[in-house]
Design a protein around this motif. Structure first.
Motif, mmCIF file in Angstrom:
data_model
loop_
_atom_site.group_PDB
_atom_site.id
_atom_site.type_symbol
_atom_site.label_atom_id
_atom_site.label_comp_id
_atom_site.label_asym_id
_atom_site.label_seq_id
_atom_site.Cartn_x
_atom_site.Cartn_y
_atom_site.Cartn_z
ATOM 1 N N GLU A 120 -5.493 -18.823 45.507
ATOM 2 C CA GLU A 120 -5.530 -18.951 44.048
ATOM 3 C C GLU A 120 -4.162 -18.687 43.416
ATOM 4 O O GLU A 120 -4.028 -17.919 42.461
ATOM 5 C CB GLU A 120 -6.592 -18.026 43.450
ATOM 6 N N ILE A 121 -3.152 -19.353 43.974
ATOM 7 C CA ILE A 121 -1.792 -19.223 43.444
ATOM 8 C C ILE A 121 -1.623 -20.210 42.298
ATOM 9 O O ILE A 121 -1.777 -21.424 42.468
ATOM 10 C CB ILE A 121 -0.741 -19.492 44.546
ATOM 11 N N ASP A 122 -1.310 -19.705 41.131
ATOM 12 C CA ASP A 122 -1.105 -20.530 39.939
ATOM 13 C C ASP A 122 0.339 -21.019 39.928
ATOM 14 O O ASP A 122 1.249 -20.317 39.487
ATOM 15 C CB ASP A 122 -1.405 -19.710 38.686
ATOM 16 N N CYS A 123 0.546 -22.235 40.455
ATOM 17 C CA CYS A 123 1.917 -22.754 40.565
ATOM 18 C C CYS A 123 2.001 -24.205 40.107
ATOM 19 O O CYS A 123 2.891 -24.945 40.545
ATOM 20 C CB CYS A 123 2.441 -22.592 41.988
ATOM 21 N N ASP A 124 1.094 -24.625 39.245
ATOM 22 C CA ASP A 124 1.129 -25.977 38.656
ATOM 23 C C ASP A 124 1.107 -27.075 39.713
ATOM 24 O O ASP A 124 1.699 -28.146 39.532
ATOM 25 C CB ASP A 124 2.371 -26.158 37.767
ATOM 26 N N PHE A 125 0.396 -26.834 40.818
ATOM 27 C CA PHE A 125 0.355 -27.837 41.875
ATOM 28 C C PHE A 125 -0.546 -28.998 41.484
ATOM 29 O O PHE A 125 -1.663 -28.821 41.005
ATOM 30 C CB PHE A 125 -0.154 -27.240 43.187
ATOM 31 N N ARG A 126 -0.028 -30.216 41.707
ATOM 32 C CA ARG A 126 -0.812 -31.435 41.524
ATOM 33 C C ARG A 126 -0.489 -32.400 42.657
ATOM 34 O O ARG A 126 0.682 -32.622 42.969
ATOM 35 C CB ARG A 126 -0.506 -32.109 40.187
ATOM 36 N N LEU A 127 -1.541 -32.961 43.256
ATOM 37 C CA LEU A 127 -1.363 -33.943 44.321
ATOM 38 C C LEU A 127 -1.191 -35.314 43.681
ATOM 39 O O LEU A 127 -2.104 -36.125 43.611
ATOM 40 C CB LEU A 127 -2.558 -33.922 45.275
ATOM 41 N N THR A 128 0.020 -35.570 43.210
ATOM 42 C CA THR A 128 0.307 -36.744 42.389
ATOM 43 C C THR A 128 0.547 -38.012 43.190
ATOM 44 O O THR A 128 0.389 -39.121 42.691
ATOM 45 C CB THR A 128 1.573 -36.491 41.556
ATOM 46 N N GLY A 129 0.988 -37.865 44.448
ATOM 47 C CA GLY A 129 1.527 -38.983 45.206
ATOM 48 C C GLY A 129 3.018 -39.127 44.969
ATOM 49 O O GLY A 129 3.587 -38.527 44.041
ATOM 50 N N LEU A 130 3.677 -39.896 45.822
ATOM 51 C CA LEU A 130 5.121 -40.119 45.723
ATOM 52 C C LEU A 130 5.422 -41.604 45.858
ATOM 53 O O LEU A 130 4.885 -42.282 46.736
ATOM 54 C CB LEU A 130 5.868 -39.330 46.795
ATOM 55 N N PHE A 131 6.280 -42.108 44.978
ATOM 56 C CA PHE A 131 6.792 -43.480 45.068
ATOM 57 C C PHE A 131 8.230 -43.429 45.559
ATOM 58 O O PHE A 131 9.061 -42.704 45.002
ATOM 59 C CB PHE A 131 6.742 -44.171 43.705
ATOM 60 N N LYS A 132 8.531 -44.203 46.601
ATOM 61 C CA LYS A 132 9.899 -44.294 47.124
ATOM 62 C C LYS A 132 10.388 -45.713 46.942
ATOM 63 O O LYS A 132 9.784 -46.666 47.458
ATOM 64 C CB LYS A 132 9.941 -43.909 48.598
ATOM 65 N N GLY A 133 11.488 -45.862 46.185
ATOM 66 C CA GLY A 133 11.991 -47.181 45.842
ATOM 67 C C GLY A 133 12.897 -47.781 46.895
ATOM 68 O O GLY A 133 13.670 -47.075 47.548
ATOM 69 N N ALA A 134 12.814 -49.097 47.045
ATOM 70 C CA ALA A 134 13.663 -49.847 47.974
ATOM 71 C C ALA A 134 14.844 -50.453 47.221
ATOM 72 O O ALA A 134 14.686 -51.002 46.130
ATOM 73 C CB ALA A 134 12.856 -50.954 48.648
ATOM 74 N N LEU A 135 16.037 -50.394 47.822
ATOM 75 C CA LEU A 135 17.236 -50.911 47.169
ATOM 76 C C LEU A 135 17.285 -52.433 47.158
ATOM 77 O O LEU A 135 17.855 -53.033 46.248
ATOM 78 C CB LEU A 135 18.483 -50.375 47.868
#
Length: 437
Positions: A120-135
């Motif tokens: 129960e650690i209150d650390c604003d965790f959210r499992l948002t996902g990650l987008f990695k952009g291609a050049l």
């Protein structure tokens, strides 16, 4: 949005606004303990918590306020990245180890998420996902194949995003598509460390801030850990210092190179701007050697962007301006946006770019997180603690292996880093010229 040519308002981490590292209750070190831990960041505290709950007496020493180093200076992205490719790990070790390390990165993320929930650690965790952009489109094809392979190999929800669909994830035309990983999220690193510290203290870990370890000597079956506040006798010693390793651990210091990572944070942005630029409030990255990582702050009102620095001087002007240009490169409408914070912290790299648990002369080391310590540090610290406890299965880790190789002619001053950073920058320019945009 106000525009300014000034640097940021503050040179301290944005995270310190809500969770500043501070002193712990002052107490003289015990004359003897079961385990002495060097470093009171994520790894050291996670290890101390595990050991104390198992009934061991534990003292953790930190040269600064606990958490004042990388634990409260990082970007708060739960990536648990493995920098070398599967093929590179196979060449260094073997194919079975490569598969095991990749699988352990998934387990380490799941461990972190379960730990935050169960404790129960209150650390604003959210499992948002990650987008990695291609050049470029060529890099996009490579990244798409990699995402498909990762999904098959580990069962991670990850998929390619073609250029025509990327606006669903990022309000920028800079990239040529990218990939999404749904198993990565974001947290407030300062709050996470504060919660971990509170748990460790409650479990009985004696945490000593501003108490650097100056020497560790083995005497028979025990160790003598020397500090300015006195010498402590310990049956076991665990070193978890990573990017702030100093002369107290010379063997580790020759194997870890501290690299500066700088982060900037914008002023609060209008809600419609955040909705346009980061519509899903995901974590963000890109496919460059010196690529940027960026994310919304936990309240969704600002953008945080980070990247590597080339030197170790005190002037923040050049690296801050570089990050400001990078922000505008990705999001042109943010050119000249006011910055509230600009700060740096050390990450630690080793020659094979993998986190490591190893033992040398009876001392156990858990370190080398290579810029992904939010996930790796708690995991590696906990695994090392179980190993000290003799818990066979819980102490197993594919990261427990031989020490990383020493860096030739290196004794703590990374004099060669500017040249290495320039080399990476050149590789990025060549990749850009060759990219099919």
């Amino acid at each position: 949005m106000a525009k300014t040519s000034r640097l940021a308002d503050k040179a301290t981490p944005f995270w310190w606004e809500a969770a500043p590292p501070g002193p712990v209750p002052v107490q003289p070190p015990a004359r003897s303990v079961d385990v002495a831990i060097v470093g009171a960041g994520y790894a050291g505290l996670a290890a101390g918590l595990t050991l104390a709950r198992a009934g061991r007496s534990v003292a953790a020493f930190d040269a600064m306020h606990p958490g004042e180093g990388a634990s409260s200076r990082n970007g708060g992205i739960t990536s648990g990245s493995i920098r070398p490719s599967h093929a590179a790990i196979t060449r260094t070790f073997d194919e079975a180890t490569a598969y095991a390390i990749e699988a352990e990165s998934k387990t380490a993320r799941e461990f972190l998420y379960d730990f935050i929930r169960s404790e129960e650690i209150d650390c604003d965790f959210r499992l948002t996902g990650l987008f990695k952009g291609a050049l470029g489109f060529g890099q996009y094809d490579t990244m798409a194949r990699g995402a498909e392979a990762l999904a098959k190999r580990l069962g991670i929800e990850t998929y390619a995003v073609p250029h025509g669909e990327q606006e669903q994830y990022i309000g920028s035309g800079f990239y040529r598509g990218g990939v999404v990983r749904k198993d990565i999220g974001g947290l407030h690193p300062g709050k996470f460390h504060a919660g971990l510290l509170q748990l460790a203290l409650a479990a009985g870990v004696a945490v000593h801030g501003h108490t650097p370890v100056t020497a560790i000597r083995r005497e028979g079956a025990t160790f003598r850990v020397q500090t300015p506040s006195g010498t402590v006798e310990a049956r076991q010693v665990l070193v978890c210092t990573n990017g702030y390793t100093d002369g107290a651990a010379p063997y580790l210091r020759r194997r870890l190179v501290p690299v500066r990572s700088r982060i900037i944070v914008t002023e609060e942005l209008p809600a419609e701007v955040m909705d346009r630029l980061m519509p899903q409030r995901m974590m963000m990255g890109e496919g460059r050697q010196l690529g940027y990582y960026y994310r919304p702050t936990p309240d969704g009102k600002r953008i945080l962007l980070g990247g590597r620095e080339s030197g170790h001087g005190g002037d923040a002007t050049v690296p801050t301006q570089r990050l400001r240009r990078g922000l505008a490169e990705v999001f042109p409408e943010l050119e000249g946006v006011h910055l509230s914070h600009s700060w740096y912290g050390n990450v630690a790299m080793n020659r094979d770019m993998l986190p490591r648990i190893f033992e040398k002369d009876g001392i156990v080391y858990a370190s080398g997180f290579c810029g992904s310590g939010v996930v790796w540090a708690p995991w590696v610290g906990t695994r090392a603690a179980h190993r000290l406890l003799g818990n066979g299965e819980e102490g197993r880790s594919a990261l427990f292996s031989r020490p990383p190789a020493a860096v030739p002619l290196y004794r703590g001053n990374p004099w060669f880093m500017p040249a290495i950073i320039r080399g990476y920058a050149l590789q990025d320019r060549i990749a850009w010229w060759r990219s099919k945009r």
